[in-house]
Design a protein around this motif. Structure first.
Motif, PDB file in Angstrom:
ATOM      1  N   PRO A  45       0.918  -1.460  -0.147  1.00 45.48           N
ATOM      2  CA  PRO A  45      -0.094   0.231   0.136  1.00 45.48           C
ATOM      3  C   PRO A  45       0.943   1.398  -0.176  1.00 45.48           C
ATOM      4  O   PRO A  45       0.425   2.286  -0.169  1.00 45.48           O
ATOM      5  N   ILE A  46       2.127   1.126   0.492  1.00 46.50           N
ATOM      6  CA  ILE A  46       3.065   2.265   0.402  1.00 46.50           C
ATOM      7  C   ILE A  46       3.954   2.279  -0.962  1.00 46.50           C
ATOM      8  O   ILE A  46       4.947   3.024  -0.803  1.00 46.50           O
ATOM      9  N   SER A  48       3.577   3.377  -3.731  1.00 50.38           N
ATOM     10  CA  SER A  48       3.713   4.596  -4.386  1.00 50.38           C
ATOM     11  C   SER A  48       4.323   5.783  -3.643  1.00 50.38           C
ATOM     12  O   SER A  48       5.066   6.701  -4.435  1.00 50.38           O
ATOM     13  N   VAL A  49       4.680   5.359  -2.464  1.00 50.27           N
ATOM     14  CA  VAL A  49       5.716   6.693  -1.750  1.00 50.27           C
ATOM     15  C   VAL A  49       7.117   6.360  -1.871  1.00 50.27           C
ATOM     16  O   VAL A  49       7.819   7.054  -2.445  1.00 50.27           O
ATOM     17  N   LEU A 196      -7.545   0.373  -3.659  1.00 46.41           N
ATOM     18  CA  LEU A 196      -6.134   1.123  -3.432  1.00 46.41           C
ATOM     19  C   LEU A 196      -6.473   2.650  -3.618  1.00 46.41           C
ATOM     20  O   LEU A 196      -5.647   3.300  -3.108  1.00 46.41           O
ATOM     21  N   LEU A 197      -7.449   3.058  -4.156  1.00 48.65           N
ATOM     22  CA  LEU A 197      -7.534   4.492  -4.294  1.00 48.65           C
ATOM     23  C   LEU A 197      -8.172   5.353  -3.071  1.00 48.65           C
ATOM     24  O   LEU A 197      -8.279   6.438  -2.861  1.00 48.65           O
ATOM     25  N   THR A 198      -8.566   4.328  -2.174  1.00 41.82           N
ATOM     26  CA  THR A 198      -9.114   4.982  -0.629  1.00 41.82           C
ATOM     27  C   THR A 198      -8.249   5.939  -0.251  1.00 41.82           C
ATOM     28  O   THR A 198      -8.529   6.743   0.547  1.00 41.82           O
ATOM     29  N   ALA A 199      -6.718   5.615  -0.507  1.00 39.78           N
ATOM     30  CA  ALA A 199      -5.900   6.505   0.393  1.00 39.78           C
ATOM     31  C   ALA A 199      -5.861   7.965  -0.336  1.00 39.78           C
ATOM     32  O   ALA A 199      -5.829   9.097   0.659  1.00 39.78           O
ATOM     33  N   ASN A 200      -6.115   8.206  -1.537  1.00 39.13           N
ATOM     34  CA  ASN A 200      -6.148   9.654  -1.909  1.00 39.13           C
ATOM     35  C   ASN A 200      -7.618  10.028  -2.810  1.00 39.13           C
ATOM     36  O   ASN A 200      -7.938  11.246  -2.710  1.00 39.13           O
ATOM     37  N   LEU A 201      -8.127   9.026  -3.276  1.00 40.93           N
ATOM     38  CA  LEU A 201      -9.492   9.392  -3.742  1.00 40.93           C
ATOM     39  C   LEU A 201     -10.780   8.494  -3.386  1.00 40.93           C
ATOM     40  O   LEU A 201     -11.252   7.707  -4.313  1.00 40.93           O
ATOM     41  N   ALA A 204     -13.830   8.255  -5.573  1.00 43.89           N
ATOM     42  CA  ALA A 204     -13.737   7.299  -6.869  1.00 43.89           C
ATOM     43  C   ALA A 204     -13.456   6.068  -6.645  1.00 43.89           C
ATOM     44  O   ALA A 204     -14.140   5.286  -7.460  1.00 43.89           O
TER      45      ALA A 204
ATOM     46  N   PHE B 100       4.252   4.105 -10.733  1.00 45.70           N
ATOM     47  CA  PHE B 100       4.850   4.150  -9.350  1.00 45.70           C
ATOM     48  C   PHE B 100       6.203   4.652  -9.326  1.00 45.70           C
ATOM     49  O   PHE B 100       6.564   5.227  -8.538  1.00 45.70           O
ATOM     50  N   ASN B 104       7.010   7.681  -6.923  1.00 49.21           N
ATOM     51  CA  ASN B 104       8.392   7.728  -6.157  1.00 49.21           C
ATOM     52  C   ASN B 104       9.490   8.897  -6.294  1.00 49.21           C
ATOM     53  O   ASN B 104       9.747   9.534  -5.209  1.00 49.21           O
ATOM     54  N   VAL B 107       7.567  11.882  -4.999  1.00 45.86           N
ATOM     55  CA  VAL B 107       7.772  12.116  -3.177  1.00 45.86           C
ATOM     56  C   VAL B 107       9.301  12.486  -3.037  1.00 45.86           C
ATOM     57  O   VAL B 107       9.533  13.135  -2.179  1.00 45.86           O
ATOM     58  N   GLY B 115      -3.763  12.986  -0.006  1.00 45.61           N
ATOM     59  CA  GLY B 115      -4.447  12.023   0.764  1.00 45.61           C
ATOM     60  C   GLY B 115      -3.764  11.405   2.028  1.00 45.61           C
ATOM     61  O   GLY B 115      -3.320  12.049   2.711  1.00 45.61           O
TER      62      GLY B 115
END
Ligand code: SF4
Ligand code: SF4
Ligand code: SF4
Ligand code: SF4
Lengths: 290, 175
Positions: A45-46, A48-49, A196-201, A204, B100, B104, B107, B115
């Motif tokens: 889930p992270i 994307s970070v 998985l869009l729950t985090a930011n949208l 949607a 992705f 990354n 960030v 969010g």
């Protein structure tokens, strides 16, 4: 058969019905589940970070099971994908392997790639087998018309090695046929829940959920069956809200595969956590009344 | 949520393009060069109709090195990681993995994380899990905990300090 149960985050912090039904059903199928201490999030889930965090977290969890010499059962398809992708990358690239292992040293862990990873679907279909399921059925789910939802992470990307076919998954359907139900394909079968869009949208995300479930309802299915705690949170826990996004009053019983298997094996609904499902599961004869 | 007019764009960021392609190689993914713009990825994209994401354009922009346009756009955060684009691409390109990489990169270059991602990250850092154990409400309004339901204690990192130290080292790393 013996597996380390890798619970992940969502199942053991809120999707208790999945965990309860897994702990009821698996021993009946001669699967011994071992609880290990020290697991963390799989990291997907992270991703994307920072994907480096994902890789290391997944390797860390694999290393914990390796230490005990156990294969891993990951009921959450998202975890299953994260762990499988980590294994694919670290086994192919020695430099990456070394880099990740350097981080694991602090906790005295080492990833070496010896543990196998299974999900709910391949554990039941490939390892346990349909014949064994058939033998345990006490209450066949006669003619129950069910829609299956595999979840994107369970079937894609096939390059990483997934439990079922990416475009025509049938294993969950075969498992359900074995307990007497009638699973049918439907046009929205491969659609994503948006979870998985729950985090930011979040809006949607709910729209994706609502669109799929409305299709299922309009086609007259009796129940919707899933194996992913993220999907289930969308379809079951947030069903009313999801309906609002598509201007529909949704009224579809949503159950985990392990819950419906448990019911057909004659396990009581309390033990399977059926009072935790927020969708109208009591509409089903096998849950309500009788 | 759209990418600024393609024709009005400035200099390509060739260094960052190289960095992304190297990253994809390390992750055992195919690089963007093989994309021939058939748009099959976009035709099946789960985020296309609802949020106007067009994965084939993402790949085209990467090929041209127009990275800044993308990391400054919210569009890269609309992907729901269904992996259909990657599965179906005839050239084995993986737009989802490019997305992705772009997220990354955004960030790492200090762009605002949208969010709940920050909260999720913080939770993983402090307790090892996305969220802490919740007590839940049954349909007839009873509150239940794991213990009430007969579930064993949750599995978590045994030594939070060591765990946090490890994660904080990785936080500054790139793939
Ligand atoms: S994917 Fe999800 S459920 Fe699985 S461990 Fe990670 S956060 Fe938890
Ligand atoms: S939560 Fe959605 S995105 Fe995830 S596996 Fe389930 S269907 Fe796919
Ligand atoms: S990424 Fe693949 S599917 Fe998408 S346009 Fe390029 S070649 Fe076609
Ligand atoms: S993974 Fe993302 S970009 Fe690819 S098809 Fe799915 S939503 Fe679209």
């Amino acid at each position: 058969m013996k597996y380390a149960l890798y619970p992940g985050c969502v199942m053991p912090t809120e999707q208790y019905a999945y965990e309860m039904s897994i702990r009821e059903v698996m021993p009946k199928l001669d699967v011994e589940l071992v609880d290990l201490k020290g697991f963390s999030c799989c990291g997907e889930p992270i991703k994307s970070v920072n994907q480096m965090l994902t890789l290391t977290l997944s390797a860390r969890n694999l290393a914990i099971a390796e230490k005990e010499g156990l294969d891993i059962f990951a009921p959450c398809p998202i975890c299953h994908l994260a762990l499988s992708e980590c294994k694919r990358i670290l086994d192919a690239d020695p430099a990456m392997n070394e880099r990740v292992n350097k981080f694991l040293e602090d906790e005295g862990l080492k990833y070496s790639g010896t543990s196998d990873i299974v999900s709910t679907i391949d554990l039941i279909h490939d390892k346990i087998g349909i014949e064994k399921i058939k033998k345990l059925v006490k209450k066949p789910l006669k003619d129950l018309k069910v829609a299956t939802h595999n979840g994107c992470h369970l079937i894609r990307p096939s390059e990483i090695g997934r439990p079922d076919d990416s475009e025509n998954p049938q294993k969950m359907d075969k498992i359900l046929k074995a307990v007497g139900a009638n699973p049918l394909d439907y046009p929205e079968k491969l659609d994503c829940c948006g979870g998985l869009l729950t985090a930011n949208l979040p809006e949607a995300a709910l729209t994706k959920t609502g669109q799929k479930l409305k299709g299922v309802q309009d086609q007259g299915f009796d129940a919707f069956i899933d194996t992913c705690p993220w999907c289930h949170r969308q379809y079951d826990s947030k069903q009313t809200k999801a309906g609002e996004t598509v201007a529909a009053k949704l009224d579809v019983p949503v159950l985990y595969l392990t819950q419906i298997l448990g019911l057909s094996f004659g396990i009581s609904k309390d033990k399977l956590g059926l009072d935790l499902n927020l969708s109208p599961v009591e509409k089903l004869a096998v849950v309500g009344g009788k | 949520m759209s990418i600024t007019d393609l024709t009005s764009m400035g200099e390509p960021q060739t260094e960052q393009r190289k960095e992304i392609n190297e990253r994809l190689r390390r992750l055992q993914d195919e690089i963007s060069d093989y994309c021939y713009q058939c748009a099959k990825c976009t035709s099946g994209c789960e985020a296309h109709k609802l949020l106007e994401l067009e994965p084939h354009k993402i790949v085209a922009l990467l090929k041209r090195g127009l990275i800044d346009e993308m990391i400054n756009s919210e569009i890269i955060w609309t992907c729901m990681s269904c992996f259909k684009c990657r599965e179906r691409c005839p050239q084995k390109v993986a737009p989802v993995e490019i997305l992705f990489a772009l997220k990354n990169l955004a960030v790492a270059s200090g762009k605002q994380i949208p969010g709940n991602y920050t909260a999720m990250l913080q939770s993983v850092l402090s307790i090892g899990l996305l969220q802490d154990v919740k007590s839940i409400t049954t349909k007839d309004n009873k509150t239940k905990t794991r213990t009430d339901l007969g579930l064993p204690e949750i599995s978590k990192p045994a030594d939070p300090t060591k765990f946090q130290m490890m994660l904080s080292k990785i936080a500054v790393e790139k793939v």
